[in-house]
Design an enzyme around this catalytic site. Structure first.
Site, PDB file in Angstrom:
ATOM      1  CE  LYS A   1      -5.327  45.339  22.557  1.00  0.00           C
ATOM      2  NZ  LYS A   1      -3.944  44.286  22.020  1.00  0.00           N
TER       3      LYS A   1
ATOM      4  CB  SER B   1      -7.832  42.024  21.730  1.00  0.00           C
ATOM      5  OG  SER B   1      -6.960  41.061  21.569  1.00  0.00           O
TER       6      SER B   1
ATOM      7  CG  HIS C   1      -7.301  43.779  13.014  1.00  0.00           C
ATOM      8  ND1 HIS C   1      -8.083  43.061  13.783  1.00  0.00           N
ATOM      9  CD2 HIS C   1      -6.130  43.633  13.313  1.00  0.00           C
ATOM     10  CE1 HIS C   1      -7.365  42.354  14.316  1.00  0.00           C
ATOM     11  NE2 HIS C   1      -6.036  42.632  14.197  1.00  0.00           N
TER      12      HIS C   1
ATOM     13  CG  MET D   1      -0.494  38.392  14.074  1.00  0.00           C
ATOM     14  SD  MET D   1       0.310  37.527  15.397  1.00  0.00           S
ATOM     15  CE  MET D   1      -0.597  37.683  16.719  1.00  0.00           C
ATOM     16  N   GLY D   2      -4.693  38.501  11.488  1.00  0.00           N
ATOM     17  CA  GLY D   2      -6.068  38.048  11.123  1.00  0.00           C
ATOM     18  C   GLY D   2      -7.020  37.890  12.171  1.00  0.00           C
ATOM     19  CB  ALA D   3      -8.829  36.790  14.422  1.00  0.00           C
TER      20      ALA D   3
HETATM   21  P1  AMP Z   1      -2.882  41.935  15.644  1.00  0.00           P
HETATM   22  O1  AMP Z   1      -3.361  41.050  14.571  1.00  0.00           O
HETATM   23  O2  AMP Z   1      -3.180  41.638  17.072  1.00  0.00           O
HETATM   24  O3  AMP Z   1      -1.185  41.533  15.482  1.00  0.00           O
HETATM   25  O4  AMP Z   1      -2.815  43.412  15.136  1.00  0.00           O
HETATM   26  C1  AMP Z   1      -2.524  44.032  14.143  1.00  0.00           C
HETATM   27  C2  AMP Z   1      -2.442  45.473  14.064  1.00  0.00           C
HETATM   28  O5  AMP Z   1      -3.594  45.983  14.701  1.00  0.00           O
HETATM   29  C3  AMP Z   1      -1.367  46.120  15.299  1.00  0.00           C
HETATM   30  O6  AMP Z   1      -0.766  47.122  14.656  1.00  0.00           O
HETATM   31  C4  AMP Z   1      -2.239  46.203  16.585  1.00  0.00           C
HETATM   32  O7  AMP Z   1      -1.523  47.414  17.395  1.00  0.00           O
HETATM   33  C5  AMP Z   1      -3.541  46.878  15.733  1.00  0.00           C
HETATM   34  N1  AMP Z   1      -4.883  46.627  16.499  1.00  0.00           N
HETATM   35  C6  AMP Z   1      -5.451  45.570  17.092  1.00  0.00           C
HETATM   36  N2  AMP Z   1      -6.193  45.906  18.005  1.00  0.00           N
HETATM   37  C7  AMP Z   1      -6.427  46.992  17.928  1.00  0.00           C
HETATM   38  C8  AMP Z   1      -7.262  48.069  18.454  1.00  0.00           C
HETATM   39  N3  AMP Z   1      -8.339  47.522  19.471  1.00  0.00           N
HETATM   40  N4  AMP Z   1      -7.337  49.472  18.267  1.00  0.00           N
HETATM   41  C9  AMP Z   1      -6.332  49.550  17.238  1.00  0.00           C
HETATM   42  N5  AMP Z   1      -5.367  49.089  16.807  1.00  0.00           N
HETATM   43  C10 AMP Z   1      -5.315  47.526  17.013  1.00  0.00           C
END
Ligand code: AMP
Length: 297
Positions: free
Chosen positions: A160, A196, A41, A34-36
């Site tokens: 995570k 996060s 990531h 979802m970016g940021a």
């Molecule tokens: P999100 O942008 O939060 O939807 O995360 C995108 C992907 O990155 C998802 O598969 C998350 O599980 C992974 N992700 C987010 N934070 C972490 C982290 N600290 N360590 C490993 N993977 C992560």
């Protein structure tokens, strides 16, 4: 000078690229985000890079996985910065659609009951799914859409979001998607806080207090490593740690079977995981840790 990653805005564009790569014999890896973006990531992108000929990263803040009153509007967004980081990490294409490209022009009312959704089943009803009804229906649906658009051989997800990893693994298997789901370890800040995008919305005192999630997980895992099998004893120790941070409001703490996510009363031969969620100020955080096998004598 790094080659800029291509940016595709529509499902048709990214599918055309993916087909081209597949026809040239390349393995295509997809990293949905979802970016940021942060190091968590990027660790997924690097893993994909090491295993696939071509890497697509999607950047899409998916409205259908946010409930009413959740942080869809305040979720951090920064595509320019993401694009730089992804180009450096060696991503080949970024898929960054808008809501209209993903859900169609009449996408203002996504809850009208007209659209096709993917139900996540029991794995999506517990823990995060219980606290955030409809969340995993939105996640499963958007990941199915991303797979349909990017047609990858493999897709990479972080541990995570452990429950999400399990929901998606099961969906890909049960819907015969032909995509291999790869789980990747959690990347943490130096003080243990799981990285996060939402951490950016923590105030400085909240940021400090938030480390208690990891501290309590470590305390629980240590007890288990020392031979404690009784889950209520493990949870009591963890609550003791959490009580030390009044800024943190725990939502759930549970010791579960790592495959079925069923709550366990005692540790045994099956692989187990501790899941935790808490609210810190206005931010909801989740984390988890693997428990070592405890052999019965
Ligand atoms: P999100 O942008 O939060 O939807 O995360 C995108 C992907 O990155 C998802 O598969 C998350 O599980 C992974 N992700 C987010 N934070 C972490 C982290 N600290 N360590 C490993 N993977 C992560």
């Amino acid at each position: 000078m790094v080659d800029e990653a291509l940016v595709a805005r529509t499902p048709d564009e990214i599918r055309a690229l993916s087909y081209e790569w597949r026809a040239a014999g390349k393995t295509v890896g997809l990293v949905p985000t979802m970016g940021a973006l942060h190091e968590g990531h990027l660790s997924l992108v690097r893993k994909a890079r090491s295993e696939c000929g071509k890497v697509i990263v999607s950047v899409f803040v998916n409205p259908t996985q946010f409930g009413a009153g959740e942080d869809f509007d305040t979720y951090p967004r920064n595509l320019e910065n993401d694009r730089e980081l992804l180009s450096e990490a060696g991503c080949d294409a970024i898929f960054a659609p808008g809501v209209a490209e993903m859900y169609g022009e009449g996408s203002t009312d996504l809850s009208s009951g007209e659209r096709t959704f993917v139900e996540a089943g029991r794995l999506g009803d517990v823990f995060e799914g219980k606290d955030r009804p409809g969340h995993f229906r939105g996640v499963a649906t958007v990941v199915a859409m991303l797979m349909g658009a990017a047609v990858p051989h493999r897709a990479y997800f972080g541990e995570k979001d452990f429950q999400q990893l399990k929901v998606i693994g099961r969906m890909a298997r049960e819907l015969h998607m032909g995509v291999e789901i790869v789980g990747c370890p959690t990347v943490r800040e130096s003080d243990g806080l799981a990285m996060s995008s939402r951490n950016a919305n923590l105030g400085s005192e909240e940021r400090e207090a938030a480390t208690v999630l990891h501290r309590s997980l470590e305390a629980g895992a240590k007890l288990a490593a020392d031979g404690e099998k009784d889950v209520s004893t493990i949870l009591r120790r963890m609550r003791g740690v959490l009580d030390g941070e009044p800024l943190v409001e725990p939502k759930y703490v549970a010791v579960v079977d790592a495959e079925t996510l069923e709550a366990l009363e005692s540790l045994g031969e099956r692989s187990a995981r501790i899941l935790i969620a808490a609210r810190v100020g206005s931010v909801r955080l989740i984390d988890n840790i693997a428990l070592p096998f405890v052999r019965s004598e």
